[in-house]
Design an enzyme around this catalytic site. Sequence first.
Site, PDB file in Angstrom:
ATOM      1  N   ASN A  60       0.830  -1.205   0.000  1.00  0.00           N
ATOM      2  CA  ASN A  60       0.000   0.000   0.000  1.00  0.00           C
ATOM      3  C   ASN A  60       0.865   1.254   0.000  1.00  0.00           C
ATOM      4  O   ASN A  60       1.922   1.303   0.644  1.00  0.00           O
ATOM      5  CB  ASN A  60      -1.043   0.001   1.124  1.00  0.00           C
ATOM      6  CG  ASN A  60      -0.495  -0.286   2.502  1.00  0.00           C
ATOM      7  OD1 ASN A  60       0.480  -1.014   2.659  1.00  0.00           O
ATOM      8  ND2 ASN A  60      -1.114   0.283   3.512  1.00  0.00           N
ATOM      9  N   GLU A  62       0.448   5.272   0.609  1.00  0.00           N
ATOM     10  CA  GLU A  62      -0.443   6.332   1.087  1.00  0.00           C
ATOM     11  C   GLU A  62       0.083   7.707   0.685  1.00  0.00           C
ATOM     12  O   GLU A  62       1.181   7.834   0.127  1.00  0.00           O
ATOM     13  CB  GLU A  62      -0.599   6.210   2.612  1.00  0.00           C
ATOM     14  CG  GLU A  62      -1.229   4.872   2.997  1.00  0.00           C
ATOM     15  CD  GLU A  62      -1.494   4.729   4.485  1.00  0.00           C
ATOM     16  OE1 GLU A  62      -1.040   5.571   5.275  1.00  0.00           O
ATOM     17  OE2 GLU A  62      -2.174   3.752   4.842  1.00  0.00           O
ATOM     18  N   CYS A  71      -4.322   0.859  -2.232  1.00  0.00           N
ATOM     19  CA  CYS A  71      -4.129  -0.419  -1.538  1.00  0.00           C
ATOM     20  C   CYS A  71      -3.023  -1.242  -2.204  1.00  0.00           C
ATOM     21  O   CYS A  71      -2.727  -1.071  -3.392  1.00  0.00           O
ATOM     22  CB  CYS A  71      -5.409  -1.249  -1.599  1.00  0.00           C
ATOM     23  SG  CYS A  71      -6.787  -0.565  -0.686  1.00  0.00           S
ATOM     24  N   GLU A  73      -3.129  -4.359  -3.109  1.00  0.00           N
ATOM     25  CA  GLU A  73      -3.615  -5.216  -4.193  1.00  0.00           C
ATOM     26  C   GLU A  73      -3.660  -4.457  -5.515  1.00  0.00           C
ATOM     27  O   GLU A  73      -3.233  -4.951  -6.562  1.00  0.00           O
ATOM     28  CB  GLU A  73      -5.032  -5.737  -3.881  1.00  0.00           C
ATOM     29  CG  GLU A  73      -5.121  -6.640  -2.661  1.00  0.00           C
ATOM     30  CD  GLU A  73      -5.358  -5.889  -1.362  1.00  0.00           C
ATOM     31  OE1 GLU A  73      -4.876  -4.747  -1.218  1.00  0.00           O
ATOM     32  OE2 GLU A  73      -6.041  -6.454  -0.495  1.00  0.00           O
ATOM     33  N   CYS A 106     -10.515  -4.736   0.140  1.00  0.00           N
ATOM     34  CA  CYS A 106     -11.661  -3.821   0.127  1.00  0.00           C
ATOM     35  C   CYS A 106     -12.467  -4.036  -1.163  1.00  0.00           C
ATOM     36  O   CYS A 106     -12.030  -4.727  -2.085  1.00  0.00           O
ATOM     37  CB  CYS A 106     -11.173  -2.374   0.226  1.00  0.00           C
ATOM     38  SG  CYS A 106     -10.465  -1.742  -1.306  1.00  0.00           S
ATOM     39  N   CYS A 109     -10.741  -3.088  -4.525  1.00  0.00           N
ATOM     40  CA  CYS A 109      -9.726  -4.073  -4.937  1.00  0.00           C
ATOM     41  C   CYS A 109     -10.396  -5.337  -5.481  1.00  0.00           C
ATOM     42  O   CYS A 109      -9.923  -5.931  -6.446  1.00  0.00           O
ATOM     43  CB  CYS A 109      -8.804  -4.417  -3.782  1.00  0.00           C
ATOM     44  SG  CYS A 109      -7.655  -3.081  -3.397  1.00  0.00           S
TER      45      CYS A 109
HETATM   46  N1  THU Z   1      -5.291  -1.531   2.561  1.00  0.00           N
HETATM   47  C1  THU Z   1      -4.691  -2.352   1.650  1.00  0.00           C
HETATM   48  O1  THU Z   1      -3.601  -2.063   1.149  1.00  0.00           O
HETATM   49  N2  THU Z   1      -5.328  -3.489   1.308  1.00  0.00           N
HETATM   50  C2  THU Z   1      -6.469  -3.929   1.867  1.00  0.00           C
HETATM   51  O2  THU Z   1      -6.918  -5.007   1.521  1.00  0.00           O
HETATM   52  C3  THU Z   1      -7.157  -3.122   2.872  1.00  0.00           C
HETATM   53  C4  THU Z   1      -6.571  -1.795   3.153  1.00  0.00           C
HETATM   54  C5  THU Z   1      -4.563  -0.336   2.959  1.00  0.00           C
HETATM   55  C6  THU Z   1      -5.136   0.972   2.522  1.00  0.00           C
HETATM   56  C7  THU Z   1      -4.540   1.919   3.539  1.00  0.00           C
HETATM   57  O3  THU Z   1      -3.243   2.278   3.125  1.00  0.00           O
HETATM   58  C8  THU Z   1      -4.426   1.067   4.789  1.00  0.00           C
HETATM   59  O4  THU Z   1      -4.502  -0.277   4.358  1.00  0.00           O
HETATM   60  C9  THU Z   1      -5.488   1.338   5.824  1.00  0.00           C
HETATM   61  O5  THU Z   1      -6.743   1.267   5.269  1.00  0.00           O
END
Ligand code: THU
Length: 154
Positions: A60, A62, A71, A73, A106, A109
Amino acid sequence: MQRLWRVTYEELHEDTLSAPEKELIQAAAKAAEHAYAPYSKFHVGAAVRLRDGRIYTGNNQENAAYPSGLCAERTLLFSLGAQSLISSVEILAVYSPHSLSPVMPCGACRQVMHEYQEKSQNRWVLLFAGASSLVYRFVGVESLLPFAFVWRPA
Ligand code: THU
């Protein structure tokens, strides 16, 4: 008419996975270490194994402008898409050290996974893991996203 949508998945102990599956979860765990998640501090790693055995990873990413982040994925899948490697995906693993139960993708994704799986014309094996030894194994993205949006113009 009433219809029932049934989802089958496996709850497994990590020790019972095949060697390539274990390796893929380890690759996702390594990728999670390199996530850029200074805001949520929730690191996620994703890894795919291609038909020829090659492994690609993502994590991920940010941003201070929160919705600009992505995310693990989708970071991985869009990168594979950009390299025309989607059609060779066989197994996808997702891991987070910050989730005790297996980390689940999520909705956005799942939608992206669904479309790419259709494009690749084979069912993906999906592995989800967290800090415990419990792993969820699904076969086919459609198990995770019934009634996915598909673009089929009238
Ligand atoms: N996140 C992912 O990378 N994958 C997931 O399946 C769920 C959430 C990340 C997004 C964000 O950077 C952090 O987790 C918190 O939501």
